[in-house]
Design a protein around this motif. Structure first.
Motif, PDB file in Angstrom:
ATOM      1  N   UNK A 180      32.068  -9.157   9.906  1.00 56.23           N
ATOM      2  CA  UNK A 180      31.492 -10.162   8.999  1.00 56.23           C
ATOM      3  C   UNK A 180      30.255 -10.804   9.609  1.00 56.23           C
ATOM      4  N   UNK A 181      30.403 -11.238  10.862  1.00 62.59           N
ATOM      5  CA  UNK A 181      29.324 -11.958  11.533  1.00 62.59           C
ATOM      6  C   UNK A 181      28.039 -11.119  11.564  1.00 62.59           C
ATOM      7  N   UNK A 182      28.213  -9.844  11.824  1.00 62.01           N
ATOM      8  CA  UNK A 182      27.059  -8.995  12.060  1.00 62.01           C
ATOM      9  C   UNK A 182      26.473  -8.462  10.744  1.00 62.01           C
ATOM     10  N   UNK A 183      27.365  -8.109   9.777  1.00 59.83           N
ATOM     11  CA  UNK A 183      26.869  -7.446   8.575  1.00 59.83           C
ATOM     12  C   UNK A 183      26.716  -8.381   7.379  1.00 59.83           C
ATOM     13  N   UNK A 184      27.575  -9.387   7.242  1.00 59.63           N
ATOM     14  CA  UNK A 184      27.544 -10.194   6.025  1.00 59.63           C
ATOM     15  C   UNK A 184      26.777 -11.487   6.218  1.00 59.63           C
ATOM     16  N   UNK A 185      26.922 -12.134   7.363  1.00 58.39           N
ATOM     17  CA  UNK A 185      26.328 -13.456   7.534  1.00 58.39           C
ATOM     18  C   UNK A 185      24.800 -13.475   7.463  1.00 58.39           C
ATOM     19  N   UNK A 186      24.091 -12.433   7.899  1.00 57.46           N
ATOM     20  CA  UNK A 186      22.620 -12.520   7.771  1.00 57.46           C
ATOM     21  C   UNK A 186      22.112 -12.394   6.323  1.00 57.46           C
ATOM     22  N   UNK A 187      22.971 -12.011   5.379  1.00 57.77           N
ATOM     23  CA  UNK A 187      22.501 -11.784   4.006  1.00 57.77           C
ATOM     24  C   UNK A 187      22.171 -13.116   3.321  1.00 57.77           C
ATOM     25  N   UNK A 188      21.195 -13.099   2.389  1.00 54.67           N
ATOM     26  CA  UNK A 188      20.918 -14.326   1.650  1.00 54.67           C
ATOM     27  C   UNK A 188      22.143 -14.766   0.863  1.00 54.67           C
ATOM     28  N   UNK A 189      22.325 -16.072   0.730  1.00 54.48           N
ATOM     29  CA  UNK A 189      23.565 -16.609   0.176  1.00 54.48           C
ATOM     30  C   UNK A 189      23.775 -16.190  -1.278  1.00 54.48           C
ATOM     31  N   UNK A 190      22.677 -15.913  -2.007  1.00 50.80           N
ATOM     32  CA  UNK A 190      22.837 -15.532  -3.423  1.00 50.80           C
ATOM     33  C   UNK A 190      23.452 -14.138  -3.581  1.00 50.80           C
ATOM     34  N   UNK A 213      25.168 -19.425   7.026  1.00 53.88           N
ATOM     35  CA  UNK A 213      25.003 -20.885   6.922  1.00 53.88           C
ATOM     36  C   UNK A 213      26.159 -21.493   6.157  1.00 53.88           C
ATOM     37  N   UNK A 214      26.513 -20.809   5.051  1.00 56.28           N
ATOM     38  CA  UNK A 214      27.596 -21.319   4.198  1.00 56.28           C
ATOM     39  C   UNK A 214      28.927 -21.284   4.950  1.00 56.28           C
ATOM     40  N   UNK A 215      29.175 -20.166   5.654  1.00 58.23           N
ATOM     41  CA  UNK A 215      30.448 -19.991   6.350  1.00 58.23           C
ATOM     42  C   UNK A 215      30.644 -21.038   7.430  1.00 58.23           C
ATOM     43  N   UNK A 233      33.763 -20.568  -2.517  1.00 57.52           N
ATOM     44  CA  UNK A 233      32.675 -19.783  -1.927  1.00 57.52           C
ATOM     45  C   UNK A 233      32.655 -19.897  -0.404  1.00 57.52           C
ATOM     46  N   UNK A 234      33.162 -21.021   0.125  1.00 55.34           N
ATOM     47  CA  UNK A 234      33.249 -21.136   1.584  1.00 55.34           C
ATOM     48  C   UNK A 234      34.258 -20.105   2.109  1.00 55.34           C
ATOM     49  N   UNK A 235      35.387 -19.994   1.402  1.00 55.44           N
ATOM     50  CA  UNK A 235      36.377 -18.970   1.761  1.00 55.44           C
ATOM     51  C   UNK A 235      35.759 -17.581   1.675  1.00 55.44           C
ATOM     52  N   UNK A 236      35.044 -17.320   0.580  1.00 53.17           N
ATOM     53  CA  UNK A 236      34.416 -16.019   0.401  1.00 53.17           C
ATOM     54  C   UNK A 236      33.436 -15.729   1.539  1.00 53.17           C
TER      55      UNK A 236
END
Lengths: 419, 87
Positions: A180-190, A213-215, A233-236
């Motif tokens: 998650x940290x490496x692949x999902x977190x850098x994506x724009x929140x939208x 940022x959201x996480x 969305x925080x959970x997501x």
């Protein structure tokens, strides 16, 4: 029971409508592959229903967006090819894909016409390597059906869905919790599911721009400003989601509705009533089909200057009679309409209850038994001989369709915001 | 072979299981005359299911105007139409 080490696949067809049209044309001898040139699937540009429903990857490079009018899309790219939609083909393509997927697992949730969730719970002994399996499924769909899909693999539906969206087309991606940290977190929140154009500006105001940022934001602050949606969305964003792969996509029907954008401005009461009637015809038929009655009728309309308003009324006794619902809809309409030209009309029936029993009321103004027999007979005729077999005489030579709303006659897998 | 995708009129027989076997067909020429082509040999057949649309594909061999040629014809199940796909 949801176990913690599930394997979920999310299959997503790449530019679905466009791919399917393109493959169909190629099968019939067309030499041009629409996927390789700037092209869109859109409504008929001659009538006013012209918006972009799907776009090819080359069309995306011109900044053409799904949902924008064909007119502005054509301004962005002058050589844009526009093809009309073929819903029956899409349903056939989608069914063919699901048929292939069913060979691999019985747990399939058809999330929309071009998306499926597959659960591989308990198949560890059959499929040793899930990545290999994903490639096999992806390649098989490409070979047999001629279109490409993305496969996302993870331990829950949300992460699988994000994974399949990572890079297109014709790819397999994994997004396990440790990634998650490496692949999902850098994506724009939208890019996160359930973060749309209403939530995005609110998040940006809180200095949240990426999923990371959201996480890492304080969930209490999100809860204070966005209520339960903030927690969701925080959970997501943290990859927390545990819904099941349901064989029936729609959890429970809470209401039945229909709406239409008319191809001309409706300016008189009589025409508006006819449009309402045609919407009620289909909506009430669906209501009866579900074995339900409704207690709440609501009417919504949009004027030619894009102002929306709606009005609703509770009925004394629940009903599923076309005539009764239509009459309520007429009254509601007459009460709200201020005489301006109308672009869009809708009817929504809710507060459903079973139609198994009917509470007779002193205030009933019609023979309910008789009218329910009439509705039943009309429904049966329409089911057997098609919707045009019987129609109300008011629609004769009116140019209006006697039944409006819905995508096609077939069951079209609808989109939902619930995983 | 080149893709022509021309609709054709076909005489065919079907097995008890519903599998079609083309015998001969005719195409309309530009001057509206007909050319009849008898299928001498079916080299191979397969079904394709592109975009969920089922078609039988036959690769055949015939003598057309004195020249032996290989071509592909297709039968679309949903519409019961035959097309000369490639020649």
């Amino acid at each position: 029971m949801v176990s913690s080490n599930r394997i979920i696949f999310h299959i997503d067809v790449n530019s679905a409508y466009l791919s399917w049209t393109s493959v169909y044309n190629l099968q019939h001898g067309d030499t041009l592959d629409l996927r390789m040139v700037p092209s869109v699937v859109g409504g008929d540009p001659r009538s006013r229903h012209g918006i972009v429903l799907a776009k090819s990857i080359p069309a995306k490079k011109y900044g053409i967006q799904t949902g924008e009018p064909l007119f502005s899309a054509r301004q962005k790219c002058r050589d844009l090819i526009i093809v009309p939609p073929m819903y029956d083909l899409y349903i056939r393509s989608s069914n063919a894909m699901v048929e292939i997927l069913r060979e691999y697992t019985p747990y399939i949730q058809r999330f929309s016409i071009d998306e499926c969730f597959l659960d591989f719970a308990g198949t560890e002994n059959i499929y040793k390597d899930y990545i290999e399996l994903a490639y096999k499924i992806k390649d098989r769909i490409r070979e047999d059906l001629g279109f490409t899909v993305n496969v996302g693999i993870s331990t829950n539906k949300l992460l699988a869905k994000v994974a399949s969206d990572l890079e297109k087309p014709d790819k397999v991606h994994t997004l396990f919790p440790h990634e998650i940290r490496e692949k999902m977190w850098p994506l724009p929140v939208e890019n996160l599911f359930m973060v749309g154009r209403a939530t995005l500006p609110k998040l940006n105001k809180m200095n949240i721009y990426t999923i990371g940022d959201l996480a890492n934001h304080d969930v209490e602050i999100l809860k204070a400003s966005l209520k339960s949606h903030g927690v969701l969305i925080w959970n997501y964003a943290n990859g927390i989601e545990d819904s099941e792969v349901r064989s029936c996509n729609l959890p429970e029907v809470k209401g039945v509705g229909n709406s239409t954008t008319t191809s001309f401005d409706v300016a008189d009461r009589k025409t508006a009533h006819m449009v309402l009637l045609s919407l009620v015809e289909t909506a009430s038929m669906r209501l009866r089909n579900l074995g339900n009655c409704c207690r709440l009728v609501s009417v919504s309309l949009k004027t030619s200057s894009f102002v929306n308003y709606s009005h609703q009324r509770k009925l004394l006794t629940p009903t599923n009679s076309t005539r009764k619902i239509a009459e309520t809809a007429y009254n509601l309409f007459d009460e709200i309409w201020r005489g301006e030209p109308i672009r869009h009309l809708g009817v929504y029936l809710s507060e459903l209850c079973s139609s198994e029993f009917y509470q007779i009321s002193f205030l009933d103004d019609e023979d309910t038994e008789k009218s329910s027999r009439l509705d039943k007979a009309i429904d049966a005729i329409r089911l057997k001989y098609g919707p045009k077999a019987v129609m109300r005489s008011v629609f004769l030579h009116s140019g209006l369709k006697p039944m409006m709303g819905g995508v096609t006659e077939d069951d079209y897998p609808v989109m939902t915001s619930m995983l | 072979m080149k893709v022509v995708a021309k609709p054709i009129e076909m005489a065919a027989w079907f097995t008890r299981d519903g599998i079609p076997h083309p015998i001969k067909f005719r195409i309309v020429n530009e001057d509206e005359s007909y050319t009849v082509i008898k299928i001498d040999k079916i080299i191979c057949t397969h079904t394709e299911k592109l975009a969920g649309n089922c078609m039988y594909v036959f690769r055949c061999q015939s003598v057309v105007e004195g020249i032996e040629r290989i071509f592909e014809i297709k039968y679309e199940i949903s519409t019961c139409r035959w097309i000369l796909f490639k020649i």
